[in-house]
Write a protein that holds these residues in place. Sequence first.
Motif: not given
Lengths: 366, 366
Positions: A108, A110, B111-113, B115
């Motif tokens: 999450d 990354t 954060w990827a979440r 994105v």
Amino acid sequence: MDLNEQLAARQARARERMDELAIDVLLLSVGADLPYLTGYEAMPLERLTMLVLPRGGESILVVPELEAPRVEPRPGAFELRTWSETEDPIAIVAGLVGPAARSVAIGDQTWARFVLRIQDAVPAARMHPASVVTSPLRVVKDSTEVEALRAAAHAVDAVGAEMRGRPFGGRTELDIHREFSDRILEHGHERVNFAIVGSGPNGASPHHEASARVVNDGDVVVCDFGGTMDGYCSDITRMFVVGEPSAEVRDVYDLLVDAQEHAVRAATVGTSCEAVDATARRIIAAGGYGDRFIHRTGHGIGLEAHEDPYLVSGNRTPLEPGHAFSIEPGIYFPGRFGMRLEDIVVASDDGPDRLNAAPRDLAIVG
Amino acid sequence: MDLNEQLAARQARARERMDELAIDVLLLSVGADLPYLTGYEAMPLERLTMLVLPRGGESILVVPELEAPRVEPRPGAFELRTWSETEDPIAIVAGLVGPAARSVAIGDQTWARFVLRIQDAVPAARMHPASVVTSPLRVVKDSTEVEALRAAAHAVDAVGAEMRGRPFGGRTELDIHREFSDRILEHGHERVNFAIVGSGPNGASPHHEASARVVNDGDVVVCDFGGTMDGYCSDITRMFVVGEPSAEVRDVYDLLVDAQEHAVRAATVGTSCEAVDATARRIIAAGGYGDRFIHRTGHGIGLEAHEDPYLVSGNRTPLEPGHAFSIEPGIYFPGRFGMRLEDIVVASDDGPDRLNAAPRDLAIVG
């Protein structure tokens, strides 16, 4: 169960969950999922560290060569694949993911720069946040984890108790912040995560950072502090007043204590997260301050300072044994002062297990 | 130029760059791009803070309601849009981006979440890392920024000089780490970013974190430390030895000093980043330790501890006036010891401007 067995068991559960969700590969970088499954924490830097955990194969930890000496070998948990300064770690990860992957879960937290490049490198894979795999595992703390949270809670309890005997008036918030930070470390934490000191009007900003403001006579001071101890987080809020509090301050604080106490008691197994939030909110609203309680009642805690479950309106998840979370209602008066009271609670079959025990009454300090 | 004018000028340059790249909207969250363009730093938490900067419209800063009191208003730089605990910030951001957007740049450390959810909410937009817009701006430091870096460098210089008079032997790495950290703050930094203390064999791990190891007589100790002062980073490495160094240690260190000195002198305007790296590498290789220099020669520094430009093989970017970077060759002997020497340098028309001035000879300590 030693750590290696524990990591293997956790990875097995992650793979079961990946089976349920038809996720081919789990990719983990910065954040707590990686240490949860491998015992290793990635550095939050521009050089990519990434665990590649395929549903049906061995886990590979991709690590910059210069950080390889930091990695403790875990033969059951992962094999190491280092990359040198002139290699492209994205290509290595994409190669390990493979062209057949259709569904990938990525940590999450990354960084976007890595997410976007991996998407380009494995264009056929649909990406999900890793928490769909890991959160159901991490949200239920086992007894070892609960005891780690309890030990961290006791350490900040000691800090909270000690600070009741210390002067606040005439010092800057930053100076008091430094003292909280030092004591958090002295009591066994490896890391300070935050030490909010919000005096007078600054206390009305829930996430205020300590400033150069000098604490005055009569100031109400919100102190919200915590760190990481043996990998698990502490988080506590206690209220201090310099000299005798006014009748208004006493009344508001009594209401807050009442709201917090009822919310803690409401945190029983089977109760929904939003019902615990509603309990605190109802009491504060009945006292006339509903619009001054501007945040949710709490957040989960574990390897991260904030994680599932969140005690917020809309979260109908019922509490389970092993759920660990803060209960921290607050009342804020912009331009004047704020108040918050926070303990960590674990839901259990024997009822709510409140981990913090530092005195909860208003600390009157010099 | 006051800060508001400076932020407006930076946003204007960001918009020019977006025009060149045909990027419709810039989205910034955690990381240094946001403070660079707005003066505000997002908290690295699960509640989304995001600047929405359209190529042709006003910037909107989307902020959790409870963090709004932390935001200093900047009428020329952004309007504020707060969201309450029961609103969905992704929907707010997607609404501001609009359905017509085809190309969006998002902060590299987002954060990827977030994105992934924004990608779902604006599916027609292709996403790029924000650094394609911001890095060319941030990589060239103006004179105010260079002076901020210089002040931070002088502060850690003072720490390095002081520590030469302090005992190392018999103390744990953690204890020495704490002393470095305290002194970094005492000398005016608002934040410690790292304080590596790598003694004996631990020094062979370039990113070693301070441990409970007790420093012994004869140990070589790598100390690499820095923080953030008035928003800009410091970063310096100095070498300590407990008692008289062996002839081998002296020889290796002399070679390292020579490599670092030549690399600093090579860092002239127009020279490529990889040529500076090659200069240090050539000297260390000629001394017989080429395979023990396992990392690039340096990284850019500014609002972030690591940023463009990177002094690494493959980076043909020529140095420009205002480029600021570390020069830090190292030589590592696994199981025995490591050595590194680091200064911050700014490329200028008058030649390399080395910001650090702390003594560079081996510090012999008790």
